[in-house]
Design a protein around this motif. Sequence first.
Motif, PDB file in Angstrom:
ATOM      1  N   GLN A  67     -17.883 -32.000 -60.214  1.00 56.38           N
ATOM      2  CA  GLN A  67     -17.950 -33.208 -61.035  1.00 56.38           C
ATOM      3  C   GLN A  67     -17.978 -34.421 -60.102  1.00 56.38           C
ATOM      4  O   GLN A  67     -16.957 -34.784 -59.531  1.00 56.38           O
ATOM      5  CB  GLN A  67     -16.776 -33.330 -62.000  1.00 56.38           C
ATOM      6  N   PRO A  68     -19.145 -35.047 -59.921  1.00 54.22           N
ATOM      7  CA  PRO A  68     -19.201 -36.251 -59.094  1.00 54.22           C
ATOM      8  C   PRO A  68     -18.318 -37.362 -59.663  1.00 54.22           C
ATOM      9  O   PRO A  68     -18.314 -37.603 -60.879  1.00 54.22           O
ATOM     10  CB  PRO A  68     -20.683 -36.646 -59.135  1.00 54.22           C
ATOM     11  N   LEU A  69     -17.572 -38.016 -58.790  1.00 57.16           N
ATOM     12  CA  LEU A  69     -16.727 -39.137 -59.187  1.00 57.16           C
ATOM     13  C   LEU A  69     -17.321 -40.468 -58.744  1.00 57.16           C
ATOM     14  O   LEU A  69     -17.071 -41.498 -59.368  1.00 57.16           O
ATOM     15  CB  LEU A  69     -15.323 -38.982 -58.583  1.00 57.16           C
ATOM     16  N   LYS A  70     -18.086 -40.429 -57.655  1.00 59.32           N
ATOM     17  CA  LYS A  70     -18.690 -41.653 -57.131  1.00 59.32           C
ATOM     18  C   LYS A  70     -19.978 -41.275 -56.397  1.00 59.32           C
ATOM     19  O   LYS A  70     -19.964 -40.396 -55.538  1.00 59.32           O
ATOM     20  CB  LYS A  70     -17.729 -42.358 -56.174  1.00 59.32           C
ATOM     21  N   SER A 127     -27.897 -41.243 -62.974  1.00 63.27           N
ATOM     22  CA  SER A 127     -28.658 -40.474 -63.954  1.00 63.27           C
ATOM     23  C   SER A 127     -27.771 -40.314 -65.189  1.00 63.27           C
ATOM     24  O   SER A 127     -26.546 -40.472 -65.107  1.00 63.27           O
ATOM     25  CB  SER A 127     -29.040 -39.091 -63.395  1.00 63.27           C
ATOM     26  N   PRO A 128     -28.359 -39.994 -66.345  1.00 63.48           N
ATOM     27  CA  PRO A 128     -27.561 -39.869 -67.572  1.00 63.48           C
ATOM     28  C   PRO A 128     -26.510 -38.768 -67.525  1.00 63.48           C
ATOM     29  O   PRO A 128     -25.568 -38.786 -68.317  1.00 63.48           O
ATOM     30  CB  PRO A 128     -28.624 -39.569 -68.650  1.00 63.48           C
ATOM     31  N   THR A 129     -26.661 -37.793 -66.602  1.00 67.37           N
ATOM     32  CA  THR A 129     -25.698 -36.681 -66.549  1.00 67.37           C
ATOM     33  C   THR A 129     -24.969 -36.590 -65.214  1.00 67.37           C
ATOM     34  O   THR A 129     -24.220 -35.646 -64.985  1.00 67.37           O
ATOM     35  CB  THR A 129     -26.417 -35.345 -66.813  1.00 67.37           C
ATOM     36  N   MET A 130     -25.171 -37.560 -64.334  1.00 64.42           N
ATOM     37  CA  MET A 130     -24.659 -37.456 -62.967  1.00 64.42           C
ATOM     38  C   MET A 130     -23.155 -37.182 -62.919  1.00 64.42           C
ATOM     39  O   MET A 130     -22.673 -36.342 -62.151  1.00 64.42           O
ATOM     40  CB  MET A 130     -24.970 -38.725 -62.176  1.00 64.42           C
ATOM     41  N   TYR A 131     -22.370 -37.890 -63.736  1.00 68.40           N
ATOM     42  CA  TYR A 131     -20.909 -37.805 -63.629  1.00 68.40           C
ATOM     43  C   TYR A 131     -20.299 -36.779 -64.585  1.00 68.40           C
ATOM     44  O   TYR A 131     -19.104 -36.797 -64.829  1.00 68.40           O
ATOM     45  CB  TYR A 131     -20.294 -39.184 -63.849  1.00 68.40           C
ATOM     46  N   ASP A 160     -12.587 -41.455 -63.972  1.00 69.54           N
ATOM     47  CA  ASP A 160     -13.137 -40.476 -63.033  1.00 69.54           C
ATOM     48  C   ASP A 160     -12.926 -39.060 -63.550  1.00 69.54           C
ATOM     49  O   ASP A 160     -13.785 -38.184 -63.406  1.00 69.54           O
ATOM     50  CB  ASP A 160     -12.476 -40.628 -61.664  1.00 69.54           C
ATOM     51  N   TYR A 161     -11.780 -38.828 -64.140  1.00 68.35           N
ATOM     52  CA  TYR A 161     -11.486 -37.503 -64.703  1.00 68.35           C
ATOM     53  C   TYR A 161     -12.480 -37.168 -65.822  1.00 68.35           C
ATOM     54  O   TYR A 161     -13.037 -36.066 -65.873  1.00 68.35           O
ATOM     55  CB  TYR A 161     -10.062 -37.479 -65.239  1.00 68.35           C
ATOM     56  N   PHE A 162     -12.723 -38.101 -66.729  1.00 66.42           N
ATOM     57  CA  PHE A 162     -13.618 -37.837 -67.853  1.00 66.42           C
ATOM     58  C   PHE A 162     -15.086 -37.828 -67.438  1.00 66.42           C
ATOM     59  O   PHE A 162     -15.923 -37.276 -68.160  1.00 66.42           O
ATOM     60  CB  PHE A 162     -13.404 -38.875 -68.953  1.00 66.42           C
ATOM     61  N   GLY A 163     -15.411 -38.432 -66.291  1.00 69.19           N
ATOM     62  CA  GLY A 163     -16.811 -38.498 -65.904  1.00 69.19           C
ATOM     63  C   GLY A 163     -17.626 -39.266 -66.930  1.00 69.19           C
ATOM     64  O   GLY A 163     -17.241 -40.345 -67.363  1.00 69.19           O
ATOM     65  N   ASN A 173     -19.469 -44.088 -72.782  1.00 70.00           N
ATOM     66  CA  ASN A 173     -19.024 -43.800 -71.404  1.00 70.00           C
ATOM     67  C   ASN A 173     -20.192 -43.482 -70.474  1.00 70.00           C
ATOM     68  O   ASN A 173     -20.111 -42.580 -69.647  1.00 70.00           O
ATOM     69  CB  ASN A 173     -18.015 -42.644 -71.419  1.00 70.00           C
ATOM     70  N   GLN A 174     -21.261 -44.250 -70.605  1.00 60.65           N
ATOM     71  CA  GLN A 174     -22.442 -44.050 -69.768  1.00 60.65           C
ATOM     72  C   GLN A 174     -22.591 -45.220 -68.797  1.00 60.65           C
ATOM     73  O   GLN A 174     -22.035 -46.286 -68.976  1.00 60.65           O
ATOM     74  CB  GLN A 174     -23.689 -43.929 -70.627  1.00 60.65           C
TER      75      GLN A 174
END
Length: 865
Positions: free
Chosen positions: A178-181, A187-191, A388-391, A422-423
């Motif tokens: 799960q990327p945080l930064k 991208s719409p799904t990056m995090y 960051d946890y929720f992405g 949350n986008q």
Amino acid sequence: MAQIDARLSTGLEGLDRVLRGIIPGDNIVWQVDSIDDYTDLTGPYCRAAGDGGRRLIYFRFAKHRRVVPDGVSAQTHELRPEDGFEHFLTQVHSVIEQAGRGAFYVFDCLSELTVDWYSDQMLGNFFMLTCPYLFDMETVAYFALLRNHHSAHATGAIAETAQVLVDVFRHKSQLYIQPLKVQQRHSPTMYMLHRRDGEQFMPVTQSATIAEILTTMPWRRLVSGEGAGVWERTFLAAEDVLKDVESGRRGRQDGLEQFRRLARMVLSRELRVSELIERHMDLRDVLAVGRRMIGTGLIGGKAVGMLLARAILRNHDDRWTERLEPHDSFYIGSDVFYSFLVRNGIWWVRQQQRNPDTFLQGAERARQGILRGGFPDDIRRQFADMLDYFGQSPIIVRSSSLLEDNFGNAFAGKYESVFCANQGSRDRRLEDFTSAVRTIYASTMSEKALRYRAQRGLLDKDEQMALLVQRVSGSMHGDMYYPHIAGVGLSFNPYRWSERIDPEAGLLRLVFGLGTRAVDRADDDYTRIVALNAPRHRPEGDTDEARNHTQRRVDLLDLHANQLVTRRFQDVLRESSSLPVDLFASEDPELRRRAKSAGVPAESARILDFDKLLNSTGFVEDMRGMLSILEAAYDYPVDVEFTANFFEGDKPSINLVQCRPLQVAGSGSSVPLPPDISERDLVLSAAGAVIGRSRRQRIDRFIYVVPEAYARLTQADKYSVARLVGRLAHLDDAQDKAVVLVGPGRWGTTTPSLGVPTSFAEINTVAALCEIVTATGEVIPDVSLGTHYFNDLVESDILYVALFPERDGNALNRDFLETGENRLAELLPGAGDFSRVVRVIDTPDAGITLNADAMQQRAVCYRGG
């Protein structure tokens, strides 16, 4: 967006897509639980460096096994952290300088450095000095850090300085990231959470799966970054007590004392709720809350209700652990609210609201001040950690005040709750979240909330606002995000439209998509009302009527637009290829015929009747059992909000979002109805929708809105009628009178075509409310059951009656209401222009009696008695 070099790669095609490529200067930090997870990622990266002709440099300084695979050519530099920070740093920088631009680097796990340096702060210093140097040299570097192993002195510095920060998880032998930064890319799904499948990384889009994975991971309790204060020390001491009790070193009584202390600190100080907490929760439950808190104080009634209900079900039967969707909520303590008011200069305005004579003075100015207010840095940092946890998973920020959802005070609809799609970038998501928090804080200063508190004698009560932050249950369908179904459940069904309905079995108000439409209806759409003992038995009389009363619009989160939207069901269906549509929508032969004739798509022939869901799955049995268990535990009827998803066939994953006592005082008592009432003496008779306490009461006044005359009004005049009715209900002349309101459609709607758009504060003095449910001109019929208005009615002991003139057992004596003396112009001089629309009939000498029997679902109003 920075220029992507296609020759740079992680060595995993799918990972490159997740990160939108590698940029020269990237320092990539992997937060892992084991070195094995790190080597799963360094291996492909190192081989890709070799294949691309890149110079690969390996800094070897830890005792764990090598992270560069055998057979890969790498320049290895053996370092000794025990020789000290400065010597170590100088060696590393000397190698970087000699290597020049464009090299690839791999570092051993940085956590090993603290073994010799004994300092998280020095680890952070090393990274802040090294990362910018590598960035300037346009290199790519891999680092690892053990998750939950370091203080904010290390993690904060690393997160701030790194270009890329990624969490790595392993669940049931499956690797997830799960990327945080990720700087300069989006991208719409990056995090989102991603599952590795070979070289591919696929986003996990189902809320239940995400929560299941993340809740199995150890989570470090959010702390402010300052030294441990009383709050932190109390929790640490309780953790030690729990370990001692579980190991047998201390007795259970010690654990119980700690539990009671923490429960009073965090959960509730209200007597009846505290008794429920002690019966059904334990020290582990409170400690779990503490680990996910931001700030200090109580977590409020809504959060406690959700946690308590889940604990009751879990303790009753292990199957509920499997049936309930895991939750991974966060809690913003009530003290954060008070601190916010003080910090932003609003505290003294709030103090004025304790006085019944001045409680509205300055409220709007305070509300605007809250909307412009700021948070201290440590709170913003904790907000960011939580996000960051929720992405990029959608979340909802829900009000959870201290008095909310307790016995006697639901505060239903008085405070805001805000969806965050949350986008966007990390900064954008943080700004959207803080805006949502301010919006809910500001709702405490709304006239609606303040009048509710004043009416119920709560102005002098400690009413702090805590917040509950929940992952939105559901899954992605393209750019749309929604749960399969959602709704409201009542353990006592006060809407008994036929003798076949058992009120004790409970009721559901069911919708497809987000539950907003089940809780607060704002247009001419419908929900499915389900009597849990007879789910096939609908209140509609025939197929045509049922077809006309099905849901047509869906509330959902548009991830591209980053907001809550409403769409036509047919449009949602076309874009939801993975939806098990047969569970929720049936093909209607008549609509299919019409669709074929009109040449429109076949999905237009489906209607949301939920027949297969209700008749061919275990959903009804689950919900009836849930409501029965909760009512027995509360020793009181309950009201729940829920979602459910069918990710595995017809087996529901139920998310229990909210639980509170249902305010239907005295519904179980019965008042015998008179056997014979002449047509001349009858004022009104209703059968099938009588909500409220059974009663026998003398009536002094009727306020009657004439349906046909109201339907002919302009929209502006319809709002004028609503204000007029509010003034009539609050006349000094009416304060000691029992008043009945009778009008077309829904009282309290926000849409005049559905009824009379009064606010509850305008009509909260009346004894009974009657809605005439029949189509008249542009007025579309509907009833208030299951909405926030419904809760207001029953809490205030206002009888609610839905009158269906065309059904047996229903009658309205229009001659009595339309020919009696109209006192409107006398009571409100200047209102005479509306005398054909609004009639005020006083009955001091007529001896009018209202007799209602909730169990029999009958109400009559008549002369005599």
